[in-house]
Design a protein around this motif. Structure first.
Motif, PDB file in Angstrom:
ATOM      1  N   UNK A 147     -49.966 -46.587  -4.068  1.00 14.25           N
ATOM      2  CA  UNK A 147     -49.330 -46.928  -2.795  1.00 14.25           C
ATOM      3  C   UNK A 147     -47.937 -46.299  -2.692  1.00 14.25           C
ATOM      4  N   UNK A 148     -47.198 -46.301  -3.786  1.00 22.28           N
ATOM      5  CA  UNK A 148     -45.881 -45.661  -3.779  1.00 22.28           C
ATOM      6  C   UNK A 148     -46.001 -44.162  -3.547  1.00 22.28           C
ATOM      7  N   UNK A 149     -47.024 -43.540  -4.132  1.00 17.88           N
ATOM      8  CA  UNK A 149     -47.253 -42.112  -3.900  1.00 17.88           C
ATOM      9  C   UNK A 149     -47.554 -41.839  -2.430  1.00 17.88           C
ATOM     10  N   UNK A 150     -48.304 -42.732  -1.824  1.00 16.03           N
ATOM     11  CA  UNK A 150     -48.649 -42.611  -0.401  1.00 16.03           C
ATOM     12  C   UNK A 150     -47.386 -42.558   0.463  1.00 16.03           C
ATOM     13  N   UNK A 151     -46.410 -43.375   0.124  1.00 13.13           N
ATOM     14  CA  UNK A 151     -45.189 -43.476   0.911  1.00 13.13           C
ATOM     15  C   UNK A 151     -44.177 -42.392   0.545  1.00 13.13           C
ATOM     16  N   UNK A 152     -44.225 -41.922  -0.695  1.00 10.30           N
ATOM     17  CA  UNK A 152     -43.200 -41.002  -1.206  1.00 10.30           C
ATOM     18  C   UNK A 152     -43.112 -39.701  -0.427  1.00 10.30           C
ATOM     19  N   UNK A 204     -41.336 -36.661   8.451  1.00 12.62           N
ATOM     20  CA  UNK A 204     -42.623 -36.631   7.775  1.00 12.62           C
ATOM     21  C   UNK A 204     -43.782 -36.597   8.756  1.00 12.62           C
ATOM     22  N   UNK A 205     -43.676 -37.380   9.823  1.00 16.97           N
ATOM     23  CA  UNK A 205     -44.716 -37.388  10.844  1.00 16.97           C
ATOM     24  C   UNK A 205     -44.822 -36.038  11.529  1.00 16.97           C
ATOM     25  N   UNK A 206     -43.686 -35.431  11.808  1.00 13.00           N
ATOM     26  CA  UNK A 206     -43.690 -34.101  12.406  1.00 13.00           C
ATOM     27  C   UNK A 206     -44.330 -33.093  11.454  1.00 13.00           C
ATOM     28  N   UNK A 207     -44.064 -33.252  10.156  1.00 11.95           N
ATOM     29  CA  UNK A 207     -44.557 -32.307   9.155  1.00 11.95           C
ATOM     30  C   UNK A 207     -46.078 -32.308   9.047  1.00 11.95           C
ATOM     31  N   UNK A 208     -46.712 -33.461   9.328  1.00 13.85           N
ATOM     32  CA  UNK A 208     -48.177 -33.520   9.219  1.00 13.85           C
ATOM     33  C   UNK A 208     -48.865 -33.266  10.551  1.00 13.85           C
ATOM     34  N   UNK A 209     -48.077 -32.939  11.583  1.00 12.28           N
ATOM     35  CA  UNK A 209     -48.683 -32.513  12.839  1.00 12.28           C
ATOM     36  C   UNK A 209     -48.615 -33.477  13.992  1.00 12.28           C
ATOM     37  N   UNK A 210     -47.883 -34.578  13.867  1.00  7.19           N
ATOM     38  CA  UNK A 210     -47.741 -35.515  14.989  1.00  7.19           C
ATOM     39  C   UNK A 210     -46.756 -34.973  16.016  1.00  7.19           C
ATOM     40  N   UNK A 251     -37.967 -37.759   2.198  1.00  8.17           N
ATOM     41  CA  UNK A 251     -37.732 -36.316   2.263  1.00  8.17           C
ATOM     42  C   UNK A 251     -36.651 -35.826   1.303  1.00  8.17           C
ATOM     43  N   UNK A 252     -35.725 -36.701   0.912  1.00 10.84           N
ATOM     44  CA  UNK A 252     -34.685 -36.263  -0.023  1.00 10.84           C
ATOM     45  C   UNK A 252     -34.898 -36.794  -1.440  1.00 10.84           C
ATOM     46  N   UNK A 253     -35.995 -37.522  -1.663  1.00 11.88           N
ATOM     47  CA  UNK A 253     -36.371 -37.941  -2.998  1.00 11.88           C
ATOM     48  C   UNK A 253     -35.483 -38.986  -3.636  1.00 11.88           C
ATOM     49  N   UNK A 254     -34.822 -39.814  -2.831  1.00 13.81           N
ATOM     50  CA  UNK A 254     -33.927 -40.817  -3.408  1.00 13.81           C
ATOM     51  C   UNK A 254     -34.576 -42.192  -3.551  1.00 13.81           C
ATOM     52  N   UNK A 255     -35.871 -42.278  -3.246  1.00 11.36           N
ATOM     53  CA  UNK A 255     -36.572 -43.545  -3.379  1.00 11.36           C
ATOM     54  C   UNK A 255     -36.455 -44.457  -2.178  1.00 11.36           C
ATOM     55  N   UNK A 256     -35.791 -43.986  -1.124  1.00  6.68           N
ATOM     56  CA  UNK A 256     -35.585 -44.775   0.093  1.00  6.68           C
ATOM     57  C   UNK A 256     -36.029 -43.958   1.293  1.00  6.68           C
ATOM     58  N   UNK A 257     -36.807 -44.563   2.182  1.00 10.44           N
ATOM     59  CA  UNK A 257     -37.277 -43.875   3.382  1.00 10.44           C
ATOM     60  C   UNK A 257     -36.556 -44.436   4.599  1.00 10.44           C
ATOM     61  N   UNK A 271     -39.331 -54.842   2.061  1.00  9.39           N
ATOM     62  CA  UNK A 271     -38.928 -54.012   0.931  1.00  9.39           C
ATOM     63  C   UNK A 271     -37.419 -54.000   0.743  1.00  9.39           C
ATOM     64  N   UNK A 272     -36.680 -53.915   1.832  1.00 16.72           N
ATOM     65  CA  UNK A 272     -35.214 -53.919   1.813  1.00 16.72           C
ATOM     66  C   UNK A 272     -34.733 -53.751   3.255  1.00 16.72           C
ATOM     67  N   UNK A 273     -33.768 -54.527   3.715  1.00 13.90           N
ATOM     68  CA  UNK A 273     -33.310 -54.407   5.100  1.00 13.90           C
ATOM     69  C   UNK A 273     -32.937 -52.978   5.480  1.00 13.90           C
ATOM     70  N   UNK A 274     -33.261 -52.593   6.705  1.00  7.67           N
ATOM     71  CA  UNK A 274     -32.939 -51.322   7.357  1.00  7.67           C
ATOM     72  C   UNK A 274     -33.818 -50.175   6.887  1.00  7.67           C
ATOM     73  N   UNK A 275     -33.953 -49.988   5.604  1.00 10.14           N
ATOM     74  CA  UNK A 275     -34.714 -48.855   5.089  1.00 10.14           C
ATOM     75  C   UNK A 275     -35.887 -49.337   4.244  1.00 10.14           C
ATOM     76  N   UNK A 276     -36.827 -48.420   3.960  1.00 10.72           N
ATOM     77  CA  UNK A 276     -38.000 -48.753   3.151  1.00 10.72           C
ATOM     78  C   UNK A 276     -37.758 -48.288   1.720  1.00 10.72           C
ATOM     79  N   UNK A 277     -37.693 -49.230   0.793  1.00 11.08           N
ATOM     80  CA  UNK A 277     -37.509 -48.899  -0.611  1.00 11.08           C
ATOM     81  C   UNK A 277     -38.875 -48.762  -1.274  1.00 11.08           C
ATOM     82  N   UNK A 278     -39.157 -47.566  -1.768  1.00  7.95           N
ATOM     83  CA  UNK A 278     -40.486 -47.256  -2.285  1.00  7.95           C
ATOM     84  C   UNK A 278     -40.885 -48.178  -3.431  1.00  7.95           C
TER      85      UNK A 278
END
Length: 210
Positions: free
Chosen positions: A47-52, A70-76, A56-62, A96-103
């Motif tokens: 599941x974490x891989x799915x979200x990772x 990410x949505x634009x990158x897959x064609x949306x 985009x900057x690899x800091x563990x937070x989305x 997961x954490x207020x404001x942002x998604x913590x992987x």
């Protein structure tokens, strides 16, 4: 007798025995006993891989703008990506954490009315994955039509789980829109790829090459 029964179960679900054990870091099936070739789990649950992919900057937070990218990158489309960037982070950030998604905490955002292929710890359950196609793939062994996908979504509804219904319908219809094949089918390998996030990389590469 027990061995014969296990063999029969393995044949039925098309995965090696034991088929009911969730895999922490690989999305396996009969054709991919080691998960997706070339996919590095990086110590993360499936599941974490799915979200990772959306980190985009690899800091563990989305953040919402990363979900948008990410949505634009897959064609949306732009509007779809903008809406989803806001909506997904709004819904998933709270557990997961207020404001942002913590992987690292994404398993806390697992919703109901889904296929249960992810368990409550974010692990991959191959028997639940196989059931998607053995139960609902009625016209093709390893693919779903749009009608079959909708039948599965309806069957997975948990009573009064309105948020889960909306999330499941949105996820699967988004997947269908960006990843169906030329015949309008959602292939088994495509669906498996979305669980460990490897599909996102393929869609991104395909969009870049086109």
């Amino acid at each position: 007798m027990m061995q014969l029964r296990q063999s029969a179960l393995a044949h039925c679900f098309r995965v090696p025995v034991p088929a009911d054990l969730a895999r922490a870091m690989v999305a396996v099936d009969a054709d991919h006993p080691n998960g997706t070739e070339g996919c590095d789990p990086r110590g993360m649950s499936v599941l974490q891989q799915h979200v990772a992919f959306f980190d985009r900057n690899g800091d563990g937070i989305v953040y919402p703008w990363e979900t948008f990218k990410g949505m634009r990158a897959i064609g949306c489309g732009f509007i779809t990506s903008l809406v989803l960037g806001f909506f997904i982070n709004l819904v998933m950030s709270y557990p997961t954490q207020p404001i942002s998604v913590h992987i690292k905490n994404i398993h806390k955002a697992k919703h109901g009315s889904d296929s249960e292929t992810y368990d409550t710890e974010g692990r991959f359950d191959p028997s639940k994955f196989d059931a998607i196609f053995s139960k609902y793939g009625r016209t093709h062994l390893d693919a779903l039509t749009k009608d079959e996908m909708n039948l599965m979504l309806k069957a997975n509804h948990n009573i009064y789980d309105f948020l889960g219904w909306i999330a499941a319908i949105g996820e699967w219809h988004l997947l269908y829109s960006v990843a169906k094949d030329k015949d309008g089918l959602l292939q088994r390998e495509t669906v498996r790829g979305v669980f460990d996030g490897s599909l996102f990389e393929r869609l991104q590469d395909s969009k870049k090459s086109s």
